[in-house]
Design a protein around this motif. Structure first.
Motif, mmCIF file in Angstrom:
data_model
loop_
_atom_site.group_PDB
_atom_site.id
_atom_site.type_symbol
_atom_site.label_atom_id
_atom_site.label_comp_id
_atom_site.label_asym_id
_atom_site.label_seq_id
_atom_site.Cartn_x
_atom_site.Cartn_y
_atom_site.Cartn_z
ATOM 1 N N GLN A 1 0.828 -1.206 0.000
ATOM 2 C CA GLN A 1 0.000 0.000 0.000
ATOM 3 C C GLN A 1 0.865 1.260 0.000
ATOM 4 O O GLN A 1 1.817 1.368 0.776
ATOM 5 C CB GLN A 1 -0.927 0.004 1.210
ATOM 6 C CG GLN A 1 -1.863 -1.192 1.272
ATOM 7 C CD GLN A 1 -2.726 -1.318 0.032
ATOM 8 O OE1 GLN A 1 -3.356 -0.337 -0.397
ATOM 9 N NE2 GLN A 1 -2.753 -2.513 -0.546
ATOM 10 N N ASP B 1 1.498 3.036 3.300
ATOM 11 C CA ASP B 1 2.494 2.472 4.221
ATOM 12 C C ASP B 1 3.882 3.075 3.998
ATOM 13 O O ASP B 1 4.735 3.015 4.878
ATOM 14 C CB ASP B 1 2.570 0.951 4.048
ATOM 15 C CG ASP B 1 1.294 0.257 4.506
ATOM 16 O OD1 ASP B 1 0.529 0.870 5.284
ATOM 17 O OD2 ASP B 1 1.058 -0.884 4.073
ATOM 18 N N GLU C 1 -1.615 8.911 -3.124
ATOM 19 C CA GLU C 1 -2.279 8.049 -4.101
ATOM 20 C C GLU C 1 -2.220 8.626 -5.508
ATOM 21 O O GLU C 1 -2.261 7.878 -6.492
ATOM 22 C CB GLU C 1 -3.731 7.804 -3.687
ATOM 23 C CG GLU C 1 -3.883 6.921 -2.465
ATOM 24 C CD GLU C 1 -3.318 5.520 -2.669
ATOM 25 O OE1 GLU C 1 -3.426 4.999 -3.804
ATOM 26 O OE2 GLU C 1 -2.762 4.963 -1.701
ATOM 27 N N LEU D 1 2.413 -1.563 -6.388
ATOM 28 C CA LEU D 1 2.141 -0.242 -5.818
ATOM 29 C C LEU D 1 2.534 0.874 -6.769
ATOM 30 O O LEU D 1 2.087 2.014 -6.640
ATOM 31 C CB LEU D 1 2.842 -0.062 -4.475
ATOM 32 C CG LEU D 1 4.330 0.294 -4.399
ATOM 33 C CD1 LEU D 1 4.601 1.772 -4.628
ATOM 34 C CD2 LEU D 1 4.884 -0.075 -3.040
#
Length: 216
Positions: A19, A22, A27, A100
């Motif tokens: 993620q 993390d 995003e 990711l």
């Protein structure tokens, strides 16, 4: 006429995507993941330099994730790095780190670069790949509808940082171009199915046995 090409293959196994949160990555950032042995010749320093230039060229928030163990990891782990560079050390979940990202990355200048397995892992994670034009990399990324990534020519024995930065900036800023590479990933990843490699090996052995039986 006696040479048959059989590509490497890897089993497409389940993985857990890492993620962005993390790692403190937004995003909406454009992310490159470089997962390799942490050696100078694998281009970690050149990757950091190229991303810095690409951020200026594109105006995008481009982040670089570096995964691997070795001298470069040890050097960078104690340095003060920009916030957009994330040094992670050895990671067993290679596909998760490619997942990711928006693109896999290998700005290598390793003279012995041949057919890096990380490219297959990246494609199996659904991401295109950007690399220097060494060994079989261009062939690995090639597909009937076009490549699932891009390669950048070398500057003698050195990484062409300016050209690499331009390639990164285009990936980050040209949505249609990036989408076209992503669309080709499944077909290109399919080339590395172990079943295909097994079929090719079987065909070669059958041909050899047949030739031996006829005295050819």
């Amino acid at each position: 006429a006696r040479v048959v090409r059989i590509d490497n293959s890897l089993q497409d196994v389940p993985f857990e995507p890492v993620q962005r949160a993390d790692l403190g990555i937004p995003e909406d950032a454009f992310v490159l993941s470089l997962v390799s042995r942490a050696m100078e010749v694998k281009g970690w320093a050149e990757g950091i330099a190229a991303v810095a230039v690409a951020r200026e060229l594109s105006g995008r928030d481009i982040h670089l994730v570096l995964g691997g163990d070795g001298p470069e990891y040890e050097r960078l782990a104690v340095e003060s790095l920009p916030a957009h560079v994330h040094v992670q050390g050895f990671q067993a979940n290679v596909r998760g780190y490619f997942a990711l990202a928006d693109v896999g990355f290998l700005p290598s200048r390793f003279s012995g670069e041949s057919a890096p397995l990380v490219i297959i892992e990246c494609l199996q994670a659904g991401r295109p790949f950007l690399a220097t034009d060494l060994g079989e990399i261009a062939h690995m990324l090639a597909g009937d509808e076009g490549p699932a990534g891009a390669v950048v020519g070398m500057q003698g024995e050195a990484v062409d940082i300016a050209a690499m930065a331009t390639a990164i900036a285009r990936l980050a800023a040209d949505q249609a171009y990036y989408a076209s590479l992503v669309a080709r990933v499944p077909a290109v990843a399919g080339k590395f199915d172990p079943a295909i490699a097994a079929q090719k090996h079987d065909a070669v052995y059958r041909q050899a046995v047949s030739a031996a039986g006829t005295g050819r």
